[in-house]
Design a protein around this motif. Structure first.
Motif, PDB file in Angstrom:
ATOM      1  N   TYR A  19       0.565  -1.287   0.300  1.00  0.00           N
ATOM      2  CA  TYR A  19      -0.378   0.112   0.320  1.00  0.00           C
ATOM      3  C   TYR A  19       0.815   1.068  -0.301  1.00  0.00           C
ATOM      4  O   TYR A  19       0.938   2.127  -0.812  1.00  0.00           O
ATOM      5  N   LEU A  20       2.483   1.294   0.862  1.00  0.00           N
ATOM      6  CA  LEU A  20       2.920   2.713   0.893  1.00  0.00           C
ATOM      7  C   LEU A  20       2.971   2.377  -0.120  1.00  0.00           C
ATOM      8  O   LEU A  20       3.811   3.972  -0.380  1.00  0.00           O
ATOM      9  N   GLY A  21       3.716   0.887  -1.213  1.00  0.00           N
ATOM     10  CA  GLY A  21       4.851   1.719  -2.544  1.00  0.00           C
ATOM     11  C   GLY A  21       3.701   2.042  -3.431  1.00  0.00           C
ATOM     12  O   GLY A  21       4.087   2.739  -3.965  1.00  0.00           O
ATOM     13  N   TYR A  22       2.299   1.855  -3.467  1.00  0.00           N
ATOM     14  CA  TYR A  22       1.247   2.424  -3.706  1.00  0.00           C
ATOM     15  C   TYR A  22       1.057   3.899  -3.941  1.00  0.00           C
ATOM     16  O   TYR A  22       0.913   4.330  -4.571  1.00  0.00           O
ATOM     17  N   ARG A  23       1.078   4.246  -2.426  1.00  0.00           N
ATOM     18  CA  ARG A  23       1.283   5.654  -2.426  1.00  0.00           C
ATOM     19  C   ARG A  23       2.152   6.770  -2.792  1.00  0.00           C
ATOM     20  O   ARG A  23       2.162   7.288  -3.446  1.00  0.00           O
ATOM     21  N   GLY A  24       3.524   5.710  -2.759  1.00  0.00           N
ATOM     22  CA  GLY A  24       4.567   6.304  -3.967  1.00  0.00           C
ATOM     23  C   GLY A  24       4.067   5.741  -4.715  1.00  0.00           C
ATOM     24  O   GLY A  24       4.500   7.778  -5.730  1.00  0.00           O
ATOM     25  N   TRP A  25       3.200   5.681  -5.363  1.00  0.00           N
ATOM     26  CA  TRP A  25       3.153   5.501  -7.189  1.00  0.00           C
ATOM     27  C   TRP A  25       2.131   6.586  -7.103  1.00  0.00           C
ATOM     28  O   TRP A  25       2.396   7.462  -8.423  1.00  0.00           O
ATOM     29  N   LYS A  26       0.881   6.441  -6.361  1.00  0.00           N
ATOM     30  CA  LYS A  26       0.421   7.786  -6.899  1.00  0.00           C
ATOM     31  C   LYS A  26       0.806   9.175  -7.036  1.00  0.00           C
ATOM     32  O   LYS A  26       0.169  10.287  -7.168  1.00  0.00           O
ATOM     33  N   GLY A  27       1.967   9.035  -6.082  1.00  0.00           N
ATOM     34  CA  GLY A  27       2.655  10.378  -5.957  1.00  0.00           C
ATOM     35  C   GLY A  27       3.645  10.854  -7.002  1.00  0.00           C
ATOM     36  O   GLY A  27       4.359  12.180  -6.472  1.00  0.00           O
ATOM     37  N   THR A  28       3.646   9.948  -7.616  1.00  0.00           N
ATOM     38  CA  THR A  28       5.057  10.468  -8.436  1.00  0.00           C
ATOM     39  C   THR A  28       4.530  11.075  -9.327  1.00  0.00           C
ATOM     40  O   THR A  28       4.012   9.962  -9.957  1.00  0.00           O
ATOM     41  N   LYS A  29       4.727  12.302 -10.022  1.00  0.00           N
ATOM     42  CA  LYS A  29       4.349  12.513 -11.316  1.00  0.00           C
ATOM     43  C   LYS A  29       4.972  12.467 -12.270  1.00  0.00           C
ATOM     44  O   LYS A  29       5.055  13.060 -13.232  1.00  0.00           O
ATOM     45  N   ASP A  30       5.989  12.781 -11.727  1.00  0.00           N
ATOM     46  CA  ASP A  30       7.790  13.254 -12.772  1.00  0.00           C
ATOM     47  C   ASP A  30       8.854  12.292 -12.127  1.00  0.00           C
ATOM     48  O   ASP A  30       9.056  11.676 -11.579  1.00  0.00           O
ATOM     49  N   THR A  31       9.628  13.050 -13.476  1.00  0.00           N
ATOM     50  CA  THR A  31      11.443  12.420 -13.060  1.00  0.00           C
ATOM     51  C   THR A  31      11.459  12.639 -11.543  1.00  0.00           C
ATOM     52  O   THR A  31      12.509  11.925 -10.757  1.00  0.00           O
ATOM     53  N   GLU A  32      11.242  13.779 -11.243  1.00  0.00           N
ATOM     54  CA  GLU A  32      11.528  14.474  -9.900  1.00  0.00           C
ATOM     55  C   GLU A  32      11.286  13.919  -8.399  1.00  0.00           C
ATOM     56  O   GLU A  32      11.709  13.480  -7.481  1.00  0.00           O
ATOM     57  N   GLY A  33      10.061  13.776  -9.116  1.00  0.00           N
ATOM     58  CA  GLY A  33       8.995  12.620  -7.839  1.00  0.00           C
ATOM     59  C   GLY A  33       9.617  10.982  -7.715  1.00  0.00           C
ATOM     60  O   GLY A  33       9.840  10.417  -6.363  1.00  0.00           O
ATOM     61  N   TYR A  34      10.384  10.865  -9.144  1.00  0.00           N
ATOM     62  CA  TYR A  34      10.626   8.852  -8.814  1.00  0.00           C
ATOM     63  C   TYR A  34      12.503   9.143  -8.398  1.00  0.00           C
ATOM     64  O   TYR A  34      12.347   8.005  -7.543  1.00  0.00           O
ATOM     65  N   LEU A  35      12.767  10.391  -8.501  1.00  0.00           N
ATOM     66  CA  LEU A  35      14.343  10.469  -8.231  1.00  0.00           C
ATOM     67  C   LEU A  35      14.511  10.991  -6.691  1.00  0.00           C
ATOM     68  O   LEU A  35      14.916  10.333  -6.313  1.00  0.00           O
ATOM     69  N   VAL A  36      13.578  11.683  -6.191  1.00  0.00           N
ATOM     70  CA  VAL A  36      13.999  12.699  -5.277  1.00  0.00           C
ATOM     71  C   VAL A  36      13.386  13.076  -4.105  1.00  0.00           C
ATOM     72  O   VAL A  36      13.360  13.978  -3.781  1.00  0.00           O
ATOM     73  N   ALA A  37      11.403  11.886  -4.117  1.00  0.00           N
ATOM     74  CA  ALA A  37      10.944  11.776  -3.903  1.00  0.00           C
ATOM     75  C   ALA A  37      10.085  13.531  -4.019  1.00  0.00           C
ATOM     76  O   ALA A  37       9.572  13.698  -3.096  1.00  0.00           O
ATOM     77  N   GLY A  38       9.939  13.787  -5.039  1.00  0.00           N
ATOM     78  CA  GLY A  38       9.723  15.817  -4.758  1.00  0.00           C
ATOM     79  C   GLY A  38      10.171  16.595  -4.336  1.00  0.00           C
ATOM     80  O   GLY A  38       9.789  17.437  -4.042  1.00  0.00           O
ATOM     81  N   ARG A  39      11.316  17.043  -3.161  1.00  0.00           N
ATOM     82  CA  ARG A  39      12.389  17.332  -2.237  1.00  0.00           C
ATOM     83  C   ARG A  39      11.392  17.708  -1.304  1.00  0.00           C
ATOM     84  O   ARG A  39      11.653  18.450  -0.903  1.00  0.00           O
ATOM     85  N   LYS A  40      10.578  17.274  -0.919  1.00  0.00           N
ATOM     86  CA  LYS A  40       9.707  17.661  -0.049  1.00  0.00           C
ATOM     87  C   LYS A  40       9.071  16.112   1.563  1.00  0.00           C
ATOM     88  O   LYS A  40       7.838  16.313   1.990  1.00  0.00           O
ATOM     89  N   ALA A  41       9.950  15.197   1.484  1.00  0.00           N
ATOM     90  CA  ALA A  41       9.683  14.489   2.171  1.00  0.00           C
ATOM     91  C   ALA A  41      10.250  14.985   4.090  1.00  0.00           C
ATOM     92  O   ALA A  41      10.591  16.060   4.340  1.00  0.00           O
TER      93      ALA A  41
END
Length: 528
Positions: A19-41
């Motif tokens: 489920y947490l992996g799914y949350r990550g997938w839903k929140g990943t919209k672009d390369t920045e999100g995929y590689l550095v988690a959107g810089r908002k951890a």
């Protein structure tokens, strides 16, 4: 074993993880999100992800098992893990890494170095080092998890290895770093409570802290003769200064891993996932306490397992494990702990292994997609992410294959090899990138190449633990080792390669043209 209860616990754990992996997938919209988690951890997410990525089954099973062999001297590694791996890493490396990474819009560790030195070669060669060097580390983490599953569930080691790898693939490939960090934080929390229970129950089982440690001290006369000849003086004493045992403990295990952590790609990239230095300050305490419980408990329990096995079976831990230090912790847990705790610790180890493995595979995939493919082809966006995901699959296949063929007693050694390689190859260049405006592109490349190739040379021709089994020195030179005079065959490459790489970086930078001032101003913008 109550298989129904165990299966229910595992199912709940896996469902939460997916489920947490799914949350990550839903929140990943672009390369920045995929590689550095959107810089908002969040600082807790970042710190626990950093710690859970740092600490794996190699620390708990591999190094914990080695503590059963070496003794309490391994606690020096805990000190280095906290002081160097957390305090120095967060305070002196983390803040500058985050800021320069943001200034240059870098999304991977090699990209940070490549953009800082304006060098495509630095980026893709660093990516190659990571992709080719990390499978050994990834494989030993897989082995640690599979060994415990083998011992606890009585299933074939090879089957356990395959099952575990498929589970990780389900959320790493699609969720990106955001998914990895979410699951890391969840898994790290499980690890913390699991290790706290382990320490409490171990001391309760052995009669308390004072009684347990005194009993271990009194066992010094039981050190096997072959180990005593190499410098082993007991499980609560350091080895004889300058002995084979001392050099292995200090140079390979303590310094190799304790210093290497500063230049681990999958850890450095965590610093680029937060939006300000404030999150790093908050994460320092969280990370320090976490590492203390993870490594301090594992190493203490590993050493004390000798007391338990001697009291119950009349033998020391390595004898009970039939010479395989990687099996000491799994055997101890299953023999000494109640059934419910075996379930909890199984989750602890699964969490430790999955958190580290997911980060390893994400880093290797990023090295292929972002640092090698994009740098060489100049193609970005969707195709890069697809290549990254393909790279993750390839990395997993390589790691699983190595997991099947690597020998016993490999977990701690395999970890130390990769940590040492990263320190020698990246640390001089990385430090210069953050702190020395006089460092040049040529200097960075010189340090990178020197650290990489001296490390490889040392493992192939000088360091006995690897050179003799590999046989390349024997095949090319007609002798097992290029240098046989002590202590060189037991001196870890990091003590040779890292100083030479630092010297190369400094010397070449001093004699080559300084980098463009405008570029340097952009790199260090907003920094004091």
């Amino acid at each position: 074993m109550n298989l129904l209860l165990f299966n229910v616990i595992i199912l709940i754990y896996l469902l939460v993880t997916l489920y947490l992996g799914y949350r990550g997938w839903k929140g990943t919209k672009d390369t920045e999100g995929y590689l550095v988690a959107g810089r908002k951890a969040h600082p807790y997410i970042m710190a626990m992800s950093y710690g859970a990525t740092f600490i794996s089954t190699s620390a708990i099973v591999g190094f914990g098992g080695n503590a059963g062999l070496f003794g309490m001297g391994l606690l020096w590694l805990t000190f280095f893990n906290i002081f160097v791996g957390i305090f120095i890493a967060f305070v002196f490396y983390g803040k500058r890494t985050r800021k320069i990474g943001h200034n240059l819009n870098a999304m991977t560790f090699p990209e940070l170095l490549g953009k800082r030195f304006d060098s495509r070669f630095v980026q893709y060669f660093s990516g190659v080092v990571i992709f080719l060097g990390m499978p050994l580390y990834a494989a030993v983490v897989l082995i640690g998890a599979a060994r415990f599953m083998e011992t606890t569930l009585a299933i074939d080691f090879h089957v356990a290895l395959l099952i575990y790898s498929v589970i990780i693939a389900a959320y790493v490939i699609w969720g990106g770093l955001r998914g990895v960090m979410y699951t890391d934080a969840f898994q790290g929390t499980i690890m913390f409570f699991g290790m706290a229970f382990l320490l409490f129950m171990t001391y309760a089982h052995l009669g308390g802290i004072t009684v347990a440690h005194q009993a271990l001290t009194n066992m010094a006369h039981l050190v096997p003769e072959n180990l005593a000849l190499m410098g082993h003086t007991g499980w609560t004493e350091m080895p004889t200064l300058g002995s084979t045992w001392w050099w292995t403990l200090v140079s390979t295990i303590v310094l190799g891993v304790g210093i290497g952590v500063l230049a681990m790609p999958q850890l450095a990239v965590r610093f680029m996932t937060v939006k300000s230095s404030r999150e790093l300050h908050r994460g320092t305490l969280i990370g320090g306490v976490f590492i203390l419980f993870m490594t301090g408990v594992a190493f203490t329990v590993g050493a004390l397992s000798n007391v338990f096995f001697f009291n119950t079976q009349g033998d020391i831990a390595i004898t009970v494990a039939k010479g395989n230090a990687d099996s000491i912790i799994p055997i101890y847990i299953n023999a000494a702990m109640p059934e419910w705790f075996v379930y909890l610790f199984m989750l602890t180890l699964l969490a430790a292994a999955m958190s580290t493995s997911s980060s390893q595979f994400h880093t290797q995939g990023s090295a292929i997609g972002r640092d090698i493919y994009e740098t060489i082809s100049h193609k970005k966006g969707g195709s890069s992410i697809m290549v990254t995901r393909a790279g993750i699959i390839v990395a997993m296949v390589i790691a699983v294959t190595l997991g099947y063929i690597l020998p016993d007693n490999i977990i701690a050694r395999g970890t130390a090899i990769f940590f040492g390689l990263c320190a020698s190859a990246f640390l001089p260049m990385y430090t210069a990138a953050l702190y020395w405006k006089g460092a040049t592109k040529a200097g960075a490349i010189a340090g990178l190449l020197t650290g990489t190739f001296v490390t490889i040379f040392w493992y192939l021709f000088v360091h006995k633990a690897e050179a003799v089994p590999l046989g390349i020195s024997k095949m090319l030179l007609g002798r097992d080792l290029l240098i046989t005079q002590m202590p060189w065959p037991v001196v870890d490459p990091i003590l040779v390669a890292l100083p030479l790489a630092m010297l190369a970086t400094i010397a070449v930078s001093l004699i080559t043209k300084r980098m463009d001032k405008k570029h340097l101003d952009e790199c260090f913008k907003g920094m004091r």
